[in-house]
Design a protein around this motif. Structure first.
Motif, PDB file in Angstrom:
ATOM      1  N   GLY A 370       0.827  -1.211   0.000  1.00  0.00           N
ATOM      2  CA  GLY A 370       0.000   0.000   0.000  1.00  0.00           C
ATOM      3  C   GLY A 370       0.858   1.256   0.000  1.00  0.00           C
ATOM      4  N   MET A 371       1.853   1.286   0.860  1.00  0.00           N
ATOM      5  CA  MET A 371       2.748   2.437   0.934  1.00  0.00           C
ATOM      6  C   MET A 371       3.534   2.610  -0.365  1.00  0.00           C
ATOM      7  N   LEU A 372       3.974   1.489  -0.974  1.00  0.00           N
ATOM      8  CA  LEU A 372       4.750   1.550  -2.212  1.00  0.00           C
ATOM      9  C   LEU A 372       3.909   2.069  -3.369  1.00  0.00           C
ATOM     10  N   ARG A 373       2.628   1.682  -3.417  1.00  0.00           N
ATOM     11  CA  ARG A 373       1.751   2.175  -4.489  1.00  0.00           C
ATOM     12  C   ARG A 373       1.550   3.680  -4.368  1.00  0.00           C
ATOM     13  N   ARG A 374       1.412   4.159  -3.148  1.00  0.00           N
ATOM     14  CA  ARG A 374       1.271   5.612  -2.958  1.00  0.00           C
ATOM     15  C   ARG A 374       2.562   6.329  -3.356  1.00  0.00           C
ATOM     16  N   LEU A 375       3.696   5.673  -3.139  1.00  0.00           N
ATOM     17  CA  LEU A 375       4.984   6.289  -3.423  1.00  0.00           C
ATOM     18  C   LEU A 375       5.203   6.487  -4.924  1.00  0.00           C
ATOM     19  N   ILE A 376       4.793   5.525  -5.764  1.00  0.00           N
ATOM     20  CA  ILE A 376       5.041   5.636  -7.204  1.00  0.00           C
ATOM     21  C   ILE A 376       3.923   6.358  -7.947  1.00  0.00           C
ATOM     22  N   GLY A 377       2.761   6.484  -7.329  1.00  0.00           N
ATOM     23  CA  GLY A 377       1.676   7.226  -7.972  1.00  0.00           C
ATOM     24  C   GLY A 377       0.718   6.332  -8.744  1.00  0.00           C
ATOM     25  N   GLU A 378      -0.455   6.903  -9.092  1.00  0.00           N
ATOM     26  CA  GLU A 378      -1.515   6.129  -9.729  1.00  0.00           C
ATOM     27  C   GLU A 378      -1.236   5.822 -11.201  1.00  0.00           C
ATOM     28  N   ASN A 379      -0.385   6.612 -11.861  1.00  0.00           N
ATOM     29  CA  ASN A 379      -0.143   6.402 -13.291  1.00  0.00           C
ATOM     30  C   ASN A 379       0.812   5.241 -13.571  1.00  0.00           C
ATOM     31  N   ILE A 380       1.389   4.669 -12.524  1.00  0.00           N
ATOM     32  CA  ILE A 380       2.333   3.558 -12.690  1.00  0.00           C
ATOM     33  C   ILE A 380       1.739   2.298 -12.053  1.00  0.00           C
ATOM     34  N   GLU A 381       1.674   1.240 -12.831  1.00  0.00           N
ATOM     35  CA  GLU A 381       1.136  -0.035 -12.345  1.00  0.00           C
ATOM     36  C   GLU A 381       2.200  -0.778 -11.543  1.00  0.00           C
ATOM     37  N   LEU A 382       1.822  -1.256 -10.364  1.00  0.00           N
ATOM     38  CA  LEU A 382       2.732  -2.031  -9.523  1.00  0.00           C
ATOM     39  C   LEU A 382       2.283  -3.485  -9.516  1.00  0.00           C
ATOM     40  N   THR A 383       3.170  -4.381  -9.935  1.00  0.00           N
ATOM     41  CA  THR A 383       2.873  -5.817  -9.972  1.00  0.00           C
ATOM     42  C   THR A 383       3.764  -6.530  -8.958  1.00  0.00           C
ATOM     43  N   TRP A 384       3.146  -7.362  -8.144  1.00  0.00           N
ATOM     44  CA  TRP A 384       3.848  -8.102  -7.090  1.00  0.00           C
ATOM     45  C   TRP A 384       3.817  -9.589  -7.447  1.00  0.00           C
ATOM     46  N   VAL A 385       5.005 -10.183  -7.653  1.00  0.00           N
ATOM     47  CA  VAL A 385       5.115 -11.587  -8.065  1.00  0.00           C
ATOM     48  C   VAL A 385       5.999 -12.329  -7.065  1.00  0.00           C
ATOM     49  N   PRO A 386       5.431 -12.762  -5.936  1.00  0.00           N
ATOM     50  CA  PRO A 386       6.248 -13.490  -4.951  1.00  0.00           C
ATOM     51  C   PRO A 386       6.371 -14.963  -5.325  1.00  0.00           C
ATOM     52  N   VAL A 387       7.502 -15.551  -5.011  1.00  0.00           N
ATOM     53  CA  VAL A 387       7.676 -16.979  -5.219  1.00  0.00           C
ATOM     54  C   VAL A 387       6.892 -17.701  -4.120  1.00  0.00           C
ATOM     55  N   PRO A 388       6.243 -18.828  -4.419  1.00  0.00           N
ATOM     56  CA  PRO A 388       5.447 -19.516  -3.384  1.00  0.00           C
ATOM     57  C   PRO A 388       6.276 -20.113  -2.251  1.00  0.00           C
ATOM     58  N   GLU A 389       7.557 -20.280  -2.450  1.00  0.00           N
ATOM     59  CA  GLU A 389       8.403 -20.846  -1.397  1.00  0.00           C
ATOM     60  C   GLU A 389       8.670 -19.819  -0.300  1.00  0.00           C
ATOM     61  N   GLY A 417       5.420   9.468 -17.691  1.00  0.00           N
ATOM     62  CA  GLY A 417       4.007   9.177 -17.935  1.00  0.00           C
ATOM     63  C   GLY A 417       3.605   7.869 -17.284  1.00  0.00           C
ATOM     64  N   THR A 418       2.966   6.997 -18.086  1.00  0.00           N
ATOM     65  CA  THR A 418       2.518   5.715 -17.549  1.00  0.00           C
ATOM     66  C   THR A 418       3.602   4.662 -17.720  1.00  0.00           C
ATOM     67  N   GLY A 419       3.502   3.633 -16.907  1.00  0.00           N
ATOM     68  CA  GLY A 419       4.490   2.571 -16.980  1.00  0.00           C
ATOM     69  C   GLY A 419       4.180   1.473 -15.993  1.00  0.00           C
ATOM     70  N   LYS A 420       5.145   0.613 -15.778  1.00  0.00           N
ATOM     71  CA  LYS A 420       4.936  -0.549 -14.915  1.00  0.00           C
ATOM     72  C   LYS A 420       6.187  -0.834 -14.101  1.00  0.00           C
ATOM     73  N   VAL A 421       5.974  -1.168 -12.842  1.00  0.00           N
ATOM     74  CA  VAL A 421       7.051  -1.605 -11.951  1.00  0.00           C
ATOM     75  C   VAL A 421       6.673  -2.982 -11.419  1.00  0.00           C
ATOM     76  N   THR A 422       7.621  -3.903 -11.485  1.00  0.00           N
ATOM     77  CA  THR A 422       7.368  -5.276 -11.033  1.00  0.00           C
ATOM     78  C   THR A 422       8.334  -5.628  -9.917  1.00  0.00           C
ATOM     79  N   ILE A 423       7.771  -6.100  -8.801  1.00  0.00           N
ATOM     80  CA  ILE A 423       8.585  -6.606  -7.688  1.00  0.00           C
ATOM     81  C   ILE A 423       8.433  -8.120  -7.690  1.00  0.00           C
ATOM     82  N   GLU A 424       9.556  -8.803  -7.649  1.00  0.00           N
ATOM     83  CA  GLU A 424       9.532 -10.255  -7.762  1.00  0.00           C
ATOM     84  C   GLU A 424      10.531 -10.862  -6.779  1.00  0.00           C
ATOM     85  N   THR A 425      10.209 -12.047  -6.268  1.00  0.00           N
ATOM     86  CA  THR A 425      11.148 -12.778  -5.406  1.00  0.00           C
ATOM     87  C   THR A 425      11.345 -14.187  -5.944  1.00  0.00           C
ATOM     88  N   LYS A 426      12.526 -14.730  -5.701  1.00  0.00           N
ATOM     89  CA  LYS A 426      12.857 -16.099  -6.099  1.00  0.00           C
ATOM     90  C   LYS A 426      13.895 -16.648  -5.137  1.00  0.00           C
TER      91      LYS A 426
END
Length: 657
Positions: A370-389, A417-426
C-alpha cells in the motif's frame, strides 16, 4: 670354278658372321656399361630347381665384393628383412602359380654395413616347360632407399600438415588458398576441399586487395611477419586469430606459409581480466569513498546531535515563546533532514547500525504494498510476483523499507508518464558455473529480490556510476544521489550482491541477492513506550569526549529525573567510579575516544562495578562493538544524532533489561 665360288661365298659368310659377332659384343659391352652405370642388379632364378644367379652389381649395391657371397637363392633369403620374408615368399609362389606380365615387389635387404636398403625388384618369365610351368625368371633390382625415405618423409610431412593442432595455409601471391590442413578448415567450419577453391578475401573480408598487397609487400621485404586478424566462419560468426607467416619459394614461384591460431579463448580471457580489473578498481574506489563517508558522518553526527537535542530541549522550556518555538522547529527539521543524509552515507559506507532478525521477505513486502503504491503514484502499475516458497533472510526490518523506498523512487523517476514496476522474489542457487560471469558472487542459496521498471533505461557509462554517492542523472533539486548508494551499502552490509541490467528505452532491472536461511522467523516487537514512562531515578555515568554532546546528554537525562555523573575522558570516568561510594546503574559511553575506546572502558568499569549495565553511543558503529555495522550479541547501542525521546527511551530500555 664352282668350288672356287662356293669357297669365296663361304669366306664372305664367315667374315659377315665375325662382323656381326663384333657388333653384338660391342652392343653387349654397351648394355653392360649401361647396366653398370645404372647400378642395376641383375638376377636369374629357376623356381623348379631353386638355382639362382646374381650379378656383381647386385652384390655391389649391398656393399659386397663379387666373390664375397655365394650367388644363390639362400643368400637372397638370408639378406631379406625378417618382416618381409613371409610376404615375399607368398608373392613369388603366387607369381609362379599364375604368371603375370611383370613381376614387381618392394622389400628390404641387409647391406654389409648393417643398414637396410630398400629394393624394388622387377622381372619377367624367361622360360616355361611343356606343362606351362615357369622354369626361369629374370629381372633387375633397383636400390630405391633414398626415394623410399623421401616418400616416407613426404608422407610424414603431409600427415603432420594435415593433423597439426594449428591451422596451416599455403597462400599464393594473389591471395588464393593453394592448400590448407584439416585444423584450419575445421576452425572455420569448411571442408578442406571447399577451402582450396577460396581466397583470403572469403574468410577475411576486411583484407581488401590494397591491404593484401601491402601485407605481401611487408612479407616479401622481411621474409616473415606476425599479426592478429579476425576471420569469418562459414556460419558468419567471427574468430580472432593470431597469424605467423613465412615467405617460401618453389620452382621460382613464391608462396606464403601461414600458421593460424584460434585465440578466441585468449581474447575472452583478456576481456574477462579487463572486466575484473575494472570491477576491482570500482570496488576499491567505493571502499575509499565509504571510508571517507564514514569519517565525515562520525564528526557530522556529533554536531547534529548537539543541534537536534538542544533545539528539542529549548522547545520544551516553558520560557521560550511561540515565535522562538517556530524558529527552533525549523532548525530541528533541517538538522533531521541532514541526519537522514548522513544516515544514507553510513548505509553506503556499511557503518549503519543494524540488528538483523530472521524474517520472510515475502511477508514483509506484502505489508508494504500500500505504501509503495502511494509512493510511485496512480499512473504507474505495480505488480507483485512473490515466489510460493519461503524466503527467509537475516535483515534489519528497517533496511527493507530503505531498499524498496529507494528502488521504487528510482523506478518512478525513470518512467515518463505511464508505466509498470514489477517486484519479484525467487530462491536461487549460485554455483561455480554461474560465478564465471559474476565472480563477486559467492556460491550458496540466495533469496533474490528483483525490482524492474519500463522506464528510460541507462547506458553503460551511467550504469558504471549509479552506486556512487551523490551521482545523479536527475535535475537540480530532484535527488541527492544517495538512493542507490544506500541500496548498495545495505546489500553489501548483509553479505549480499547486486546485479543490474538496463537498456536505453527498454527499462532497468535491479536484482538483489541475500543469503537464505532456514531459521524460523522471529517476532518483532514494534511497540513504542509512551514518552511519559521514560523517566527514572537511577544513576547514569556519561562518558563523552565531545563537550557539546556531553552537556546535552547530561541535560536530557537530568530532565528525565536521573542522577547524572559526567566525564570527558575514560580515565576520568574510571577515577569517578573508584572514588564513588554510591550505586551506578548505567554507563553511557561514546565508542571512539582517545587513549581508551568504549569497549575497553566498559570492561574496566565492569571489573570495578560488576553487573553495571552499558549503553554505547556513536556517530557510526566502530569495529570494537560491531562487525561491518552488525551489532555483536548483547551490545546496546544508540546512534547519533539522537533526539530527547530517543535517548530517554533507550536508557529506560537498557535499565529495564
Amino acid at each position: 670354278m664352282a668350288s672356287e665360288l662356293n669357297l669365296s661365298d663361304l669366306e664372305k659368310k664367315v667374315a659377315e658372321l665375325e662382323q656381326r659377332e663384333k657388333a653384338l659384343l660391342k652392343e653387349l659391352d654397351l648394355y653392360k656399361l649401361a647396366i653398370d652405370s645404372a647400378e642395376l642388379g641383375i638376377w636369374d632364378y629357376k623356381p623348379l630347381t631353386g638355382d639362382s644367379r646374381f650379378s656383381s652389381q647386385w652384390l655391389g649395391m649391398l656393399g659386397y665384393e663379387t666373390d664375397e657371397l655365394p650367388s644363390t637363392y639362400d643368400t637372397f633369403l638370408n639378406l631379406l628383412h625378417p618382416d618381409d620374408k613371409e610376404a615375399i615368399a607368398a608373392a613369388v609362389h603366387d607369381f609362379v602359380a599364375q604368371p603375370k606380365a611383370i613381376f614387381s615387389l618392394k622389400f628390404r635387404l641387409r647391406a654389409k654395413n648393417g643398414d637396410w636398403r630398400w629394393i624394388h625388384s622387377k622381372g619377367v618369365v624367361a622360360a616355361t616347360d611343356p606343362q606351362g610351368r615357369v622354369t626361369r625368371m629374370v629381372g633387375v633390382h633397383f636400390d630405391i632407399t633414398d626415394r623410399q625415405r623421401l616418400e616416407i618423409d613426404l608422407s610424414t610431412t603431409r600427415f603432420s600438415f594435415d593433423n597439426a593442432p594449428i591451422g596451416i595455409y599455403r597462400i599464393a601471391s594473389d591471395a588464393r588458398i593453394l592448400d590448407i590442413n584439416k585444423q584450419a578448415a575445421m576452425n572455420l567450419g569448411y571442408s578442406v576441399e571447399e577451402m582450396r577453391g577460396m581466397t583470403l578475401f572469403d574468410i577475411d573480408p576486411d583484407v581488401k586487395g590494397g591491404i593484401w598487397k601491402e601485407l605481401w609487400k611487408v612479407l616479401n621485404k622481411r621474409g616473415n611477419d606476425g599479426f592478429e586478424r579476425v576471420h569469418r566462419r562459414k556460419d558468419g560468426t567471427q574468430m580472432p586469430v593470431e597469424i605467423s607467416s613465412k615467405l617460401l619459394e618453389y620452382d621460382g614461384t613464391p608462396f606464403a606459409i601461414s600458421f593460424v591460431k584460434d585465440i578466441t579463448e585468449r581474447k575472452n580471457a583478456e576481456k574477462e581480466k579487463e572486466y575484473l580489473q575494472k570491477q576491482l578498481l570500482q570496488a576499491q574506489r567505493m571502499e575509499s569513498v565509504g571510508h571517507l563517508a564514514g569519517g565525515i558522518a562520525h564528526d557530522f553526527n556529533n554536531i547534529l546531535s548537539v543541534i537536534i537535542a538542544n533545539a528539542d530541549l529549548a522547545m520544551r522550556n516553558p520560557a521560550v515563546g511561540n515565535s522562538a518555538d517556530r524558529y527552533l522547529k525549523q532548525i530541528q527539521d533541517a538538522a533531521c533532514r541532514s541526519s537522514d543524509l548522513v544516515r544514507q552515507l553510513l548505509a553506503f559506507a556499511r557503518k549503519q547500525t543494524i540488528k538483523p532478525v530472521v524474517l520472510d521477505i515475502n511477508e514483509t513486502i506484502a505489508k508494504m504494498l500500500g505504501m509503495l503504491r502511494r509512493l510511485i503514484g496512480e499512473n504507474i502499475e505495480l505488480t507483485w510476483v512473490p515466489v510460493p516458497e519461503r524466503c527467509r533472510v537475516m535483515l534489519d526490518p528497517s533496511q527493507i523499507d530503505q531498499l524498496l523506498a529507494n528502488l521504487m523512487v528510482n523506478a518512478r523517476d525513470a518512467i515518463d508518464g505511464t508505466g509498470k514496476v514489477t517486484i519479484e522474489t525467487k530462491r536461487v542457487e549460485i554455483n561455480e558455473s554461474y560465478r564465471k560471469k559474476r565472480l563477486w558472487f559467492k556460491p550458496g542459496i540466495y533469496v533474490m529480490l528483483s525490482v524492474s521498471d519500463t522506464g528510460c533505461g541507462m547506458d553503460r557509462q551511467t550504469q558504471e556510476r549509479i552506486f556512487d554517492p551523490f551521482f545523479t542523472t536527475k535535475g537540480v533539486g530532484r535527488g541527492t544521489g544517495l538512493g542507490l548508494a544506500t541500496v548498495y551499502g545495505i546489500v553489501r552490509q548483509n553479505k549480499g550482491f547486486i546485479h543490474v541490467s538496463s537498456e536505453i528505452g527498454r527499462g532497468t532491472t535491479f536484482k538483489l541477492y541475500f543469503p537464505a536461511t532456514e531459521v524460523p522467523v522471529e517476532k518483532i516487537n514494534s511497540g513504542i513506550s509512551p514518552e511519559s514512562t521514560l523517566t527514572g531515578s537511577e544513576t547514569v555515568l556519561i562518558v563523552e569526549d565531545d563537550p557539546g554532546i556531553l552537556e546535552v546528554a547530561e541535560a536530557i537525562l537530568s530532565h528525565c529525573g536521573y542522577t547524572v555523573m559526567a566525564a570527558r575522558a575514560p580515565g576520568q570516568a574510571v577515577d569517578m567510579v573508584q572514588s564513588s561510594s554510591g550505586k551506578i546503574d548505567l554507563l553511557l559511553t561514546d565508542v571512539v575516544m582517545p587513549v581508551m575506546n568504549g569497549r575497553e572502558l566498559a570492561q574496566r568499569i565492569e571489573e570495578i562495578r560488576p553487573g553495571i549495565k552499558c549503553l554505547f553511543m556513536s556517530g557510526y558503529t566502530a569495529d570494537v562493538i560491531a562487525d561491518h555495522g552488525v551489532l555483536n550479541e548483547g551490545v546496546n547501542f544508540l546512534s547519533k544524532p539522537f533526539t530527547v525521546p530517543e535517548l530517554a527511551r533507550k536508557v529506560r530500555e537498557v535499565l529495564d533489561g
